[in-house]
Motif scaffolding. Structure first.
Motif, mmCIF file in Angstrom:
data_model
loop_
_atom_site.group_PDB
_atom_site.id
_atom_site.type_symbol
_atom_site.label_atom_id
_atom_site.label_comp_id
_atom_site.label_asym_id
_atom_site.label_seq_id
_atom_site.Cartn_x
_atom_site.Cartn_y
_atom_site.Cartn_z
ATOM 1 N N ILE A 23 0.833 -1.198 0.000
ATOM 2 C CA ILE A 23 0.000 0.000 0.000
ATOM 3 C C ILE A 23 0.872 1.254 0.000
ATOM 4 O O ILE A 23 2.051 1.206 0.348
ATOM 5 N N GLY A 24 0.247 2.352 -0.361
ATOM 6 C CA GLY A 24 0.853 3.665 -0.215
ATOM 7 C C GLY A 24 0.354 4.271 1.084
ATOM 8 O O GLY A 24 0.239 3.598 2.109
ATOM 9 N N HIS A 25 -0.020 5.536 1.041
ATOM 10 C CA HIS A 25 -0.495 6.275 2.205
ATOM 11 C C HIS A 25 -1.706 5.581 2.845
ATOM 12 O O HIS A 25 -2.682 5.284 2.161
ATOM 13 N N GLY A 26 -1.591 5.282 4.133
ATOM 14 C CA GLY A 26 -2.713 4.641 4.808
ATOM 15 C C GLY A 26 -2.339 4.067 6.151
ATOM 16 O O GLY A 26 -1.562 4.664 6.897
ATOM 17 N N LEU A 27 -2.888 2.885 6.443
ATOM 18 C CA LEU A 27 -2.680 2.235 7.731
ATOM 19 C C LEU A 27 -2.159 0.816 7.559
ATOM 20 O O LEU A 27 -2.672 0.054 6.743
ATOM 21 N N MET A 28 -1.163 0.491 8.340
ATOM 22 C CA MET A 28 -0.649 -0.871 8.461
ATOM 23 C C MET A 28 -1.219 -1.426 9.754
ATOM 24 O O MET A 28 -1.045 -0.813 10.818
ATOM 25 N N VAL A 29 -1.910 -2.551 9.686
ATOM 26 C CA VAL A 29 -2.549 -3.144 10.859
ATOM 27 C C VAL A 29 -2.003 -4.538 11.095
ATOM 28 O O VAL A 29 -2.069 -5.405 10.224
ATOM 29 N N LEU A 30 -1.455 -4.744 12.284
ATOM 30 C CA LEU A 30 -1.077 -6.079 12.755
ATOM 31 C C LEU A 30 -2.233 -6.536 13.629
ATOM 32 O O LEU A 30 -2.596 -5.842 14.591
ATOM 33 N N LEU A 31 -2.839 -7.676 13.317
ATOM 34 C CA LEU A 31 -4.069 -8.113 13.982
ATOM 35 C C LEU A 31 -3.878 -9.446 14.689
ATOM 36 O O LEU A 31 -3.430 -10.419 14.076
ATOM 37 N N GLY A 32 -4.236 -9.484 15.966
ATOM 38 C CA GLY A 32 -4.211 -10.712 16.748
ATOM 39 C C GLY A 32 -5.616 -11.084 17.187
ATOM 40 O O GLY A 32 -6.347 -10.239 17.713
ATOM 41 N N VAL A 33 -6.004 -12.324 16.970
ATOM 42 C CA VAL A 33 -7.340 -12.802 17.328
ATOM 43 C C VAL A 33 -7.229 -13.696 18.549
ATOM 44 O O VAL A 33 -6.443 -14.645 18.569
ATOM 45 N N GLU A 34 -8.034 -13.378 19.560
ATOM 46 C CA GLU A 34 -8.048 -14.159 20.804
ATOM 47 C C GLU A 34 -9.079 -15.275 20.734
ATOM 48 O O GLU A 34 -10.083 -15.167 20.028
ATOM 49 N N ASP A 35 -8.845 -16.309 21.521
ATOM 50 C CA ASP A 35 -9.764 -17.436 21.595
ATOM 51 C C ASP A 35 -11.165 -16.988 22.001
ATOM 52 O O ASP A 35 -12.157 -17.505 21.499
ATOM 53 N N LYS A 36 -11.260 -16.002 22.887
ATOM 54 C CA LYS A 36 -12.563 -15.564 23.395
ATOM 55 C C LYS A 36 -13.241 -14.506 22.525
ATOM 56 O O LYS A 36 -14.325 -14.031 22.862
ATOM 57 N N ASP A 37 -12.649 -14.148 21.387
ATOM 58 C CA ASP A 37 -13.247 -13.132 20.527
ATOM 59 C C ASP A 37 -14.563 -13.609 19.935
ATOM 60 O O ASP A 37 -14.725 -14.784 19.592
ATOM 61 N N THR A 38 -15.479 -12.649 19.803
ATOM 62 C CA THR A 38 -16.806 -12.922 19.251
ATOM 63 C C THR A 38 -17.091 -11.931 18.128
ATOM 64 O O THR A 38 -16.271 -11.067 17.810
#
Length: 149
Positions: A23-38
């Motif tokens: 990507i160019g201008h924007g957001l870089m997102v590192l995402l972690g998903v937890e076991d308890k996520d809904t």
């Protein structure tokens, strides 16, 4: 669900010498998903990430969102965000979601944000990735959906 969000001038992900997302201008997102996520955690991130006002307006104040500036988004799954290093010297990852759940939530987040008209690029789930980030500011924000509920 945890996300490290960085405002970037550009960012890319490479797997086995092949760029999988860029990507160019924007957001870089590192995402972690937890076991308890809904679905509630997913809804929070899908709403918050593209609407987070961390881009500067004409007066130099962080007052504009990714949507406002027409920025791009690069999302990389990163289970190590859920590492618990409070005890000992080796982090534990018992709170991280199993790969099947994590990948499904990751892909859903990407699809839902893309449906808002945002250009979304990704890494490769469960691959060893080289991530190149040119952080702008630097601006780095940590979101944790469980700190709300």
């Amino acid at each position: 669900m945890r996300a490290v969000i960085q405002r970037v001038r550009r960012s890319s992900v490479t797997v086995d010498d092949r760029v999988t997302g860029e990507i160019g201008h924007g957001l870089m997102v590192l995402l972690g998903v937890e076991d308890k996520d809904t679905e509630k955690d997913l809804d929070y991130m899908v709403d918050k990430i593209p609407n987070l006002r961390i881009f500067e307006d004409p007066d130099g104040k962080m007052n504009l969102s990714l949507m406002d500036v027409g920025g791009e988004l690069l999302v990389v799954s990163q289970f190590t965000l859920l590492g618990d290093a409070r005890k000992g010297r080796r982090p534990g990852f018992t709170d991280a979601a199993r790969p099947e759940k994590a990948n499904a939530m990751y892909e859903t987040l990407v699809e839902r944000i893309a449906s808002l008209g945002v250009k979304v690029e990704t890494g490769q789930f469960q691959a060893h990735m080289m991530v190149d980030i040119l952080n702008d500011g630097p601006v780095t924000i940590l979101l944790d959906s469980h700190k709300l509920f």
